[in-house]
Design a protein around this motif. Structure first.
Motif, mmCIF file in Angstrom:
data_model
loop_
_atom_site.group_PDB
_atom_site.id
_atom_site.type_symbol
_atom_site.label_atom_id
_atom_site.label_comp_id
_atom_site.label_asym_id
_atom_site.label_seq_id
_atom_site.Cartn_x
_atom_site.Cartn_y
_atom_site.Cartn_z
ATOM 1 N N SER A 108 0.823 -1.207 0.000
ATOM 2 C CA SER A 108 0.000 0.000 0.000
ATOM 3 C C SER A 108 0.859 1.260 0.000
ATOM 4 C CB SER A 108 -0.961 -0.003 1.181
ATOM 5 O OG SER A 108 -0.260 -0.021 2.395
ATOM 6 N N GLU A 109 1.961 1.256 0.736
ATOM 7 C CA GLU A 109 2.868 2.403 0.719
ATOM 8 C C GLU A 109 3.496 2.581 -0.659
ATOM 9 O OE1 GLU A 109 5.738 1.905 3.807
ATOM 10 O OE2 GLU A 109 4.301 2.315 5.400
ATOM 11 N N THR A 110 3.898 1.484 -1.271
ATOM 12 C CA THR A 110 4.492 1.557 -2.604
ATOM 13 C C THR A 110 3.492 2.082 -3.619
ATOM 14 O OG1 THR A 110 5.919 -0.323 -2.064
ATOM 15 C CG2 THR A 110 5.663 0.218 -4.390
ATOM 16 N N LEU A 111 2.275 1.600 -3.572
ATOM 17 C CA LEU A 111 1.241 2.066 -4.487
ATOM 18 C C LEU A 111 0.934 3.541 -4.267
ATOM 19 C CD1 LEU A 111 -0.840 1.304 -6.671
ATOM 20 C CD2 LEU A 111 -2.432 0.815 -4.818
ATOM 21 N N PHE A 112 0.819 3.945 -3.017
ATOM 22 C CA PHE A 112 0.525 5.345 -2.699
ATOM 23 C C PHE A 112 1.603 6.273 -3.243
ATOM 24 C CE2 PHE A 112 1.174 8.945 0.220
ATOM 25 C CZ PHE A 112 -0.022 9.603 0.035
ATOM 26 N N TYR A 113 2.870 5.974 -2.948
ATOM 27 C CA TYR A 113 3.941 6.861 -3.382
ATOM 28 C C TYR A 113 4.165 6.815 -4.887
ATOM 29 C CZ TYR A 113 5.043 8.028 1.397
ATOM 30 O OH TYR A 113 4.963 8.514 2.672
ATOM 31 N N SER A 114 3.946 5.677 -5.529
ATOM 32 C CA SER A 114 4.120 5.636 -6.980
ATOM 33 C C SER A 114 3.023 6.431 -7.679
ATOM 34 C CB SER A 114 4.151 4.198 -7.476
ATOM 35 O OG SER A 114 2.923 3.555 -7.206
ATOM 36 N N VAL A 115 1.784 6.358 -7.191
ATOM 37 C CA VAL A 115 0.701 7.162 -7.770
ATOM 38 C C VAL A 115 0.950 8.640 -7.495
ATOM 39 C CG1 VAL A 115 -1.760 7.688 -7.589
ATOM 40 C CG2 VAL A 115 -1.002 5.321 -7.723
#
Length: 99
Positions: A80-87
């Motif tokens: 979820s952190e990876t998805l949040f920061y990539s978006v």
């Protein structure tokens, strides 16, 4: 059981992170494609030494995680952190590049 920090492993992870940052800087910063042969050669030298940074980081992390129990919520948190920061970074970069 009290967990003790292993300073050598922490230093190797910090070194690996710096190597990964240098590798990204050399690869995406255009240093290798520079017209000056000295700068380009220096970029290749930095790349040659920094290429092991990812492997070093994974080995150190694997060593530290070996005795820990597997938890699904830890994986969900990382994803979820990876998805949040990539978006967030994608939106930020598209705003900057449109100007």
């Amino acid at each position: 059981m009290k967990s003790e920090r292993v300073i050598g492993i922490d230093v190797s992870k910090i070194t690996a992170m710096l190597m990964i940052c240098a590798l990204h800087y050399v690869g995406h910063g255009g240093i290798i494609n520079n017209d000056d042969s000295i700068i380009s050669t220096g970029g290749y030298l930095v790349k040659s030494f920094s290429i092991v940074g990812v492997n070093l980081y994974m080995l150190a992390t694997g060593y530290l995680m070996y005795t820990r129990a597997f938890k699904v919520n830890r994986v969900v948190k990382i994803w979820s952190e990876t998805l949040f920061y990539s978006v967030l970074l994608g939106i930020f970069m598209s705003i900057i590049s449109s100007q």
